[in-house]
Write a protein that holds these residues in place. Structure first.
Motif, PDB file in Angstrom:
ATOM      1  N   THR A  73       0.920  -0.998  -0.095  1.00 30.69           N
ATOM      2  CA  THR A  73      -0.080   0.015  -0.060  1.00 30.69           C
ATOM      3  C   THR A  73       0.939   1.130  -0.033  1.00 30.69           C
ATOM      4  OG1 THR A  73      -0.235   0.034   2.437  1.00 30.69           O
ATOM      5  CG2 THR A  73      -1.885  -1.128   1.026  1.00 30.69           C
ATOM      6  N   SER A  74       2.266   1.056  -0.235  1.00 27.21           N
ATOM      7  CA  SER A  74       3.122   2.293  -0.257  1.00 27.21           C
ATOM      8  C   SER A  74       2.754   3.074  -1.610  1.00 27.21           C
ATOM      9  CB  SER A  74       4.622   2.037  -0.105  1.00 27.21           C
ATOM     10  OG  SER A  74       4.866   1.132  -1.374  1.00 27.21           O
ATOM     11  N   SER A  75       2.920   4.280  -1.726  1.00 33.22           N
ATOM     12  CA  SER A  75       2.526   5.071  -2.739  1.00 33.22           C
ATOM     13  C   SER A  75       3.409   4.538  -3.789  1.00 33.22           C
ATOM     14  CB  SER A  75       2.945   6.711  -2.614  1.00 33.22           C
ATOM     15  OG  SER A  75       4.160   6.910  -2.132  1.00 33.22           O
ATOM     16  N   ILE A  76       4.734   4.278  -3.830  1.00 38.42           N
ATOM     17  CA  ILE A  76       5.602   3.881  -4.841  1.00 38.42           C
ATOM     18  C   ILE A  76       5.080   2.469  -5.499  1.00 38.42           C
ATOM     19  CG2 ILE A  76       7.100   2.775  -3.475  1.00 38.42           C
ATOM     20  CD1 ILE A  76       9.222   3.955  -5.654  1.00 38.42           C
ATOM     21  N   ALA A  77       4.555   1.679  -4.438  1.00 41.61           N
ATOM     22  CA  ALA A  77       4.013   0.224  -4.979  1.00 41.61           C
ATOM     23  C   ALA A  77       2.753   0.563  -5.612  1.00 41.61           C
ATOM     24  CB  ALA A  77       3.859  -0.518  -3.641  1.00 41.61           C
ATOM     25  N   ILE A  78       1.890   1.498  -5.421  1.00 42.81           N
ATOM     26  CA  ILE A  78       0.588   1.689  -6.111  1.00 42.81           C
ATOM     27  C   ILE A  78       1.204   2.087  -7.432  1.00 42.81           C
ATOM     28  CG2 ILE A  78      -1.513   3.126  -5.719  1.00 42.81           C
ATOM     29  CD1 ILE A  78      -1.393   2.783  -2.943  1.00 42.81           C
ATOM     30  N   ARG A  79       1.968   3.245  -7.369  1.00 44.42           N
ATOM     31  CA  ARG A  79       2.522   3.829  -8.750  1.00 44.42           C
ATOM     32  C   ARG A  79       2.916   2.860  -9.738  1.00 44.42           C
ATOM     33  NH1 ARG A  79       6.967   7.607  -8.252  1.00 44.42           N
ATOM     34  NH2 ARG A  79       8.271   5.846  -9.107  1.00 44.42           N
ATOM     35  N   TYR A  80       3.727   1.874  -9.197  1.00 45.75           N
ATOM     36  CA  TYR A  80       4.195   0.924  -9.958  1.00 45.75           C
ATOM     37  C   TYR A  80       3.105  -0.078 -10.618  1.00 45.75           C
ATOM     38  CZ  TYR A  80       9.271   1.866  -9.286  1.00 45.75           C
ATOM     39  OH  TYR A  80      10.568   2.488  -9.125  1.00 45.75           O
ATOM     40  N   SER A  81       2.082  -0.420  -9.636  1.00 47.39           N
ATOM     41  CA  SER A  81       1.126  -1.277  -9.996  1.00 47.39           C
ATOM     42  C   SER A  81       0.149  -0.576 -11.243  1.00 47.39           C
ATOM     43  CB  SER A  81       0.330  -1.575  -8.722  1.00 47.39           C
ATOM     44  OG  SER A  81      -0.919  -2.274  -9.143  1.00 47.39           O
ATOM     45  N   GLN A  82       0.146   0.612 -11.043  1.00 48.84           N
ATOM     46  CA  GLN A  82      -0.510   1.416 -11.894  1.00 48.84           C
ATOM     47  C   GLN A  82       0.270   1.240 -13.096  1.00 48.84           C
ATOM     48  OE1 GLN A  82      -1.249   5.160  -9.928  1.00 48.84           O
ATOM     49  NE2 GLN A  82      -3.180   4.514  -9.156  1.00 48.84           N
ATOM     50  N   GLU A  83       1.360   1.566 -13.417  1.00 46.85           N
ATOM     51  CA  GLU A  83       2.215   1.519 -14.436  1.00 46.85           C
ATOM     52  C   GLU A  83       2.380   0.100 -15.070  1.00 46.85           C
ATOM     53  OE1 GLU A  83       6.085   2.667 -13.133  1.00 46.85           O
ATOM     54  OE2 GLU A  83       5.312   4.916 -12.705  1.00 46.85           O
ATOM     55  N   LEU A  84       2.055  -0.818 -14.175  1.00 41.82           N
ATOM     56  CA  LEU A  84       2.208  -2.169 -14.642  1.00 41.82           C
ATOM     57  C   LEU A  84       0.853  -2.520 -15.423  1.00 41.82           C
ATOM     58  CD1 LEU A  84       3.120  -5.237 -15.017  1.00 41.82           C
ATOM     59  CD2 LEU A  84       2.385  -5.690 -12.973  1.00 41.82           C
ATOM     60  N   ASP A  85      -0.556  -1.922 -14.878  1.00 41.01           N
ATOM     61  CA  ASP A  85      -1.635  -2.043 -15.313  1.00 41.01           C
ATOM     62  C   ASP A  85      -1.936  -1.517 -16.568  1.00 41.01           C
ATOM     63  OD1 ASP A  85      -2.745  -3.493 -13.078  1.00 41.01           O
ATOM     64  OD2 ASP A  85      -3.739  -1.583 -12.191  1.00 41.01           O
ATOM     65  N   HIS A  86      -0.985  -0.285 -16.827  1.00 42.16           N
ATOM     66  CA  HIS A  86      -0.951   0.518 -18.205  1.00 42.16           C
ATOM     67  C   HIS A  86      -0.441  -0.429 -19.158  1.00 42.16           C
ATOM     68  CE1 HIS A  86      -0.803   3.607 -21.132  1.00 42.16           C
ATOM     69  NE2 HIS A  86       0.401   3.194 -20.966  1.00 42.16           N
ATOM     70  N   LEU A  87       0.753  -1.134 -19.074  1.00 43.40           N
ATOM     71  CA  LEU A  87       1.502  -1.921 -19.696  1.00 43.40           C
ATOM     72  C   LEU A  87       0.693  -3.270 -20.284  1.00 43.40           C
ATOM     73  CD1 LEU A  87       5.110  -1.944 -18.231  1.00 43.40           C
ATOM     74  CD2 LEU A  87       4.332  -0.799 -20.368  1.00 43.40           C
ATOM     75  N   LEU A  88       0.041  -3.888 -19.173  1.00 42.51           N
ATOM     76  CA  LEU A  88      -0.954  -5.015 -19.563  1.00 42.51           C
ATOM     77  C   LEU A  88      -2.144  -4.593 -20.154  1.00 42.51           C
ATOM     78  CD1 LEU A  88      -0.555  -6.579 -15.940  1.00 42.51           C
ATOM     79  CD2 LEU A  88       0.392  -7.518 -17.846  1.00 42.51           C
ATOM     80  N   ASN A  89      -2.847  -3.495 -20.085  1.00 41.09           N
ATOM     81  CA  ASN A  89      -3.695  -3.062 -20.820  1.00 41.09           C
ATOM     82  C   ASN A  89      -3.328  -2.745 -22.487  1.00 41.09           C
ATOM     83  OD1 ASN A  89      -5.726  -3.247 -18.739  1.00 41.09           O
ATOM     84  ND2 ASN A  89      -5.214  -0.890 -18.190  1.00 41.09           N
ATOM     85  N   GLU A  90      -2.211  -2.125 -22.602  1.00 42.53           N
ATOM     86  CA  GLU A  90      -1.743  -2.102 -23.934  1.00 42.53           C
ATOM     87  C   GLU A  90      -1.228  -3.378 -24.749  1.00 42.53           C
ATOM     88  OE1 GLU A  90       2.154   0.030 -26.277  1.00 42.53           O
ATOM     89  OE2 GLU A  90       1.681   0.653 -24.093  1.00 42.53           O
ATOM     90  N   TYR A  91      -0.794  -4.127 -23.774  1.00 40.74           N
ATOM     91  CA  TYR A  91      -0.693  -5.611 -24.452  1.00 40.74           C
ATOM     92  C   TYR A  91      -1.836  -6.236 -24.913  1.00 40.74           C
ATOM     93  CZ  TYR A  91       0.929 -10.333 -24.811  1.00 40.74           C
ATOM     94  OH  TYR A  91       1.040 -11.575 -25.448  1.00 40.74           O
ATOM     95  N   ASN A  92      -3.029  -6.158 -24.084  1.00 37.42           N
ATOM     96  CA  ASN A  92      -4.143  -6.818 -24.205  1.00 37.42           C
ATOM     97  C   ASN A  92      -5.013  -6.088 -25.297  1.00 37.42           C
ATOM     98  OD1 ASN A  92      -4.510  -8.812 -22.338  1.00 37.42           O
ATOM     99  ND2 ASN A  92      -5.345  -7.419 -20.713  1.00 37.42           N
ATOM    100  N   ARG A  93      -4.745  -4.700 -25.643  1.00 34.50           N
ATOM    101  CA  ARG A  93      -5.288  -4.052 -26.569  1.00 34.50           C
ATOM    102  C   ARG A  93      -4.748  -4.420 -27.911  1.00 34.50           C
ATOM    103  NH1 ARG A  93      -5.496   0.240 -23.326  1.00 34.50           N
ATOM    104  NH2 ARG A  93      -3.628   1.079 -23.872  1.00 34.50           N
ATOM    105  N   ASN A  94      -3.456  -4.474 -28.106  1.00 35.56           N
ATOM    106  CA  ASN A  94      -2.757  -4.590 -29.247  1.00 35.56           C
ATOM    107  C   ASN A  94      -2.375  -5.766 -29.661  1.00 35.56           C
ATOM    108  OD1 ASN A  94      -2.424  -1.784 -29.491  1.00 35.56           O
ATOM    109  ND2 ASN A  94      -0.716  -1.719 -28.165  1.00 35.56           N
ATOM    110  N   HIS A  95      -2.424  -6.967 -28.934  1.00 38.44           N
ATOM    111  CA  HIS A  95      -2.000  -8.297 -29.134  1.00 38.44           C
ATOM    112  C   HIS A  95      -2.945  -9.266 -28.883  1.00 38.44           C
ATOM    113  CE1 HIS A  95       1.825  -6.669 -30.052  1.00 38.44           C
ATOM    114  NE2 HIS A  95       1.876  -6.088 -28.879  1.00 38.44           N
TER     115      HIS A  95
END
Length: 59
Positions: A27-49
């Motif tokens: 629940t640290s702010s940096i872990a949440i930020r990294y989690s959001q960045e990972l979500d963004h990458l996964l969403n991009e992967y799903n959209r494009n591939h």
């Protein structure tokens, strides 16, 4: 972005998130930020591939 490049970024971000979560907690702010960045990458992967693969498979 090429599929393999995106997979490499996803794996790198996942490893960073795990390390930050172990060190600072999930629940640290940096872990949440990294989690959001990972979500963004996964969403991009799903959209494009994943959707393209499903479209080809349904033909």
């Amino acid at each position: 972005m090429l599929k393999q490049d995106l997979i490499v970024l996803i794996e790198k971000k996942r490893a960073e998130l795990i390390q930050v979560a172990v060190t600072n907690g999930l629940t640290s702010s940096i872990a949440i930020r990294y989690s959001q960045e990972l979500d963004h990458l996964l969403n991009e992967y799903n959209r494009n591939h994943i959707k393209k693969t499903r479209q080809v498979a349904s033909l």
